[in-house]
Design an enzyme around this catalytic site. Structure first.
Site, mmCIF file in Angstrom:
data_model
loop_
_atom_site.group_PDB
_atom_site.id
_atom_site.type_symbol
_atom_site.label_atom_id
_atom_site.label_comp_id
_atom_site.label_asym_id
_atom_site.label_seq_id
_atom_site.Cartn_x
_atom_site.Cartn_y
_atom_site.Cartn_z
ATOM 1 N N TYR A 95 -4.269 0.866 3.821
ATOM 2 C CA TYR A 95 -5.185 -0.174 3.444
ATOM 3 C C TYR A 95 -5.915 -0.552 4.616
ATOM 4 O O TYR A 95 -7.029 -1.146 4.644
ATOM 5 C CB TYR A 95 -4.642 -1.396 2.731
ATOM 6 N N GLY A 96 -5.341 -0.403 5.682
ATOM 7 C CA GLY A 96 -5.522 -1.165 6.851
ATOM 8 C C GLY A 96 -7.225 -0.984 7.039
ATOM 9 O O GLY A 96 -7.809 -1.755 7.727
ATOM 10 N N CYS A 129 2.837 -6.223 10.042
ATOM 11 C CA CYS A 129 2.457 -5.038 8.957
ATOM 12 C C CYS A 129 4.085 -4.818 8.356
ATOM 13 O O CYS A 129 4.728 -4.629 9.372
ATOM 14 C CB CYS A 129 2.049 -4.026 9.715
ATOM 15 N N THR A 130 4.228 -4.886 7.036
ATOM 16 C CA THR A 130 5.382 -4.718 6.575
ATOM 17 C C THR A 130 5.833 -2.989 6.679
ATOM 18 O O THR A 130 7.276 -2.878 6.556
ATOM 19 C CB THR A 130 5.391 -4.928 5.216
ATOM 20 N N SER A 136 0.915 -1.239 -0.199
ATOM 21 C CA SER A 136 0.054 -0.036 0.059
ATOM 22 C C SER A 136 0.822 1.298 -0.065
ATOM 23 O O SER A 136 0.445 2.409 -0.450
ATOM 24 C CB SER A 136 -0.661 0.102 1.266
ATOM 25 N N ASN A 192 0.579 -7.179 4.548
ATOM 26 C CA ASN A 192 -0.110 -8.156 5.291
ATOM 27 C C ASN A 192 -1.791 -8.113 4.814
ATOM 28 O O ASN A 192 -2.381 -9.059 4.767
ATOM 29 C CB ASN A 192 0.354 -8.133 6.723
ATOM 30 N N THR A 193 -2.122 -6.943 4.867
ATOM 31 C CA THR A 193 -3.530 -6.425 4.705
ATOM 32 C C THR A 193 -4.037 -7.029 3.468
ATOM 33 O O THR A 193 -5.087 -7.607 3.246
ATOM 34 C CB THR A 193 -3.764 -4.981 4.814
ATOM 35 N N GLU A 248 4.668 6.748 6.558
ATOM 36 C CA GLU A 248 4.374 7.159 5.545
ATOM 37 C C GLU A 248 4.764 8.284 5.530
ATOM 38 O O GLU A 248 5.119 8.987 4.284
ATOM 39 C CB GLU A 248 3.010 6.911 5.159
HETATM 40 N N1 LIG Z 1 2.044 -2.599 4.991
HETATM 41 C C1 LIG Z 1 0.768 -2.957 5.019
HETATM 42 C C2 LIG Z 1 -0.382 -2.050 4.906
HETATM 43 C C3 LIG Z 1 -0.436 -0.930 5.876
HETATM 44 C C4 LIG Z 1 -1.619 -0.096 5.373
HETATM 45 O O1 LIG Z 1 -1.524 0.475 4.242
HETATM 46 O O2 LIG Z 1 -2.579 0.188 6.271
HETATM 47 C C5 LIG Z 1 0.830 -4.308 5.839
HETATM 48 O O3 LIG Z 1 1.675 -4.942 5.678
HETATM 49 O O4 LIG Z 1 -0.411 -4.530 6.346
#
Ligand SMILES: N[C@H](CCC(=O)O)C(=O)O
Length: 264
Positions: A41-42, A183-184, A10, A73-74, A151
């Site tokens: 995206y969360g 979450c990455t 994301s 992950n999301t 971000e």
């Molecule tokens: N980096 C993403 C998403 C974070 C997001 O956009 O909320 C993850 O691993 O979930």
């Protein structure tokens, strides 16, 4: 096979996976898409995250990738199954590698997963860990303030530390011995997270494990890039290019990051 490897997230979080792959497989050409304009995206619905993930994956397919890594992950939680069934190349997610690393690390079988609201609601880590070890107890905690911190390039310093302390307050007094950065984006906050949970707790990130899986796949299928020499990654972002460039150059220790615009 000299085709590139596609990686998506994301935003900038998937750069934590890029870093490990660059280290382990410097010969591979990586193409990364960060959907910074629609990040995070969360908090979005599974349907919306699935739609965005498919849009990016189809764009990467047009760029002729040999493999796709959902470094989010999301997105993994809601789109890995459909993508891996329908794409003509292998698709790897980050949840199973993280769950496997945690199952190996835990001694008391009490694991905490930190993730976005979407990942926590999906129950994907509970499912993956119970498939690996039925005796493990998993507690998932949503940390919605972390992604905006990363971000906006504010992941270092006092303010970030305070936000991490506040978000992890519900874990005080609990006797887990392993935390998954589910979450990455969170490896950029790893120093703060480690200080708050204490040094007796293993903090695992799926980035390293995911990179190992990529290598194993390329080894087994003999699909390594055969052109000699280190390749510089190509980045695409849907939002601010200067912000992405600054974070990518700092995090990946690059002198010049090739960041291009993409729109959906
Ligand atoms: N980096 C993403 C998403 C974070 C997001 O956009 O909320 C993850 O691993 O979930």
């Amino acid at each position: 096979m000299d085709r590139p490897i596609g990686i998506l997230d994301s935003g900038v979080g998937g750069l934590t996976v890029v870093k490990e792959i660059m280290h382990l497989l410097p010969n591979e050409q990586l193409i990364y898409v960060g959907d910074t304009a629609r990040c995070p995206y969360g908090p979005r619905s599974p349907q919306e995250v699935r739609k965005f993930t498919w849009q990016i994956s189809l764009a990467l397919q047009k760029m002729n990738v040999k493999m796709l890594i959902i470094a989010c992950n999301t997105a993994t939680a809601v789109a890995l199954n459909s993508l891996s069934r329908q794409m003509p190349f292998p698709v790897l997610g980050v949840i199973f590698p993280g769950a496997r690393a945690a199952s190996k690390a835990t001694r008391n079988h009490k694991v905490v997963v930190l993730g976005t609201s979407g990942t926590v609601k999906s129950g994907a880590y509970e499912y993956a860990i119970s498939a690996l070890s039925s005796s493990s107890q998993v507690e998932a905690l949503a940390c919605p303030t972390f992604v905006p911190l990363v971000e906006s390039n504010e992941y270092e310093g006092e303010f970030a530390h305070k936000m991490v302390q506040e978000a992890l307050a519900p874990l005080k007094g609990k006797d887990f011995d392993t935390v998954i950065l589910g979450c990455t984006h969170y490896p950029l906050l790893q120093g703060h997270i480690e200080e708050v949970v204490g040094e007796h707790v293993h903090v695992v990130s799926s980035a390293q494990e995911t990179a190992n899986d990529v290598k194993d796949y390329l080894d087994f299928h003999q699909q390594h890039n055969t052109k000699p020499g280190r390749k510089e990654p190509i980045f695409y972002a849907t939002g601010s290019i200067p912000m992405f460039k600054e974070i990518a150059e700092r995090w990946l220790a690059l002198e010049h990051a090739d960041v291009r615009r993409i729109q959906f």
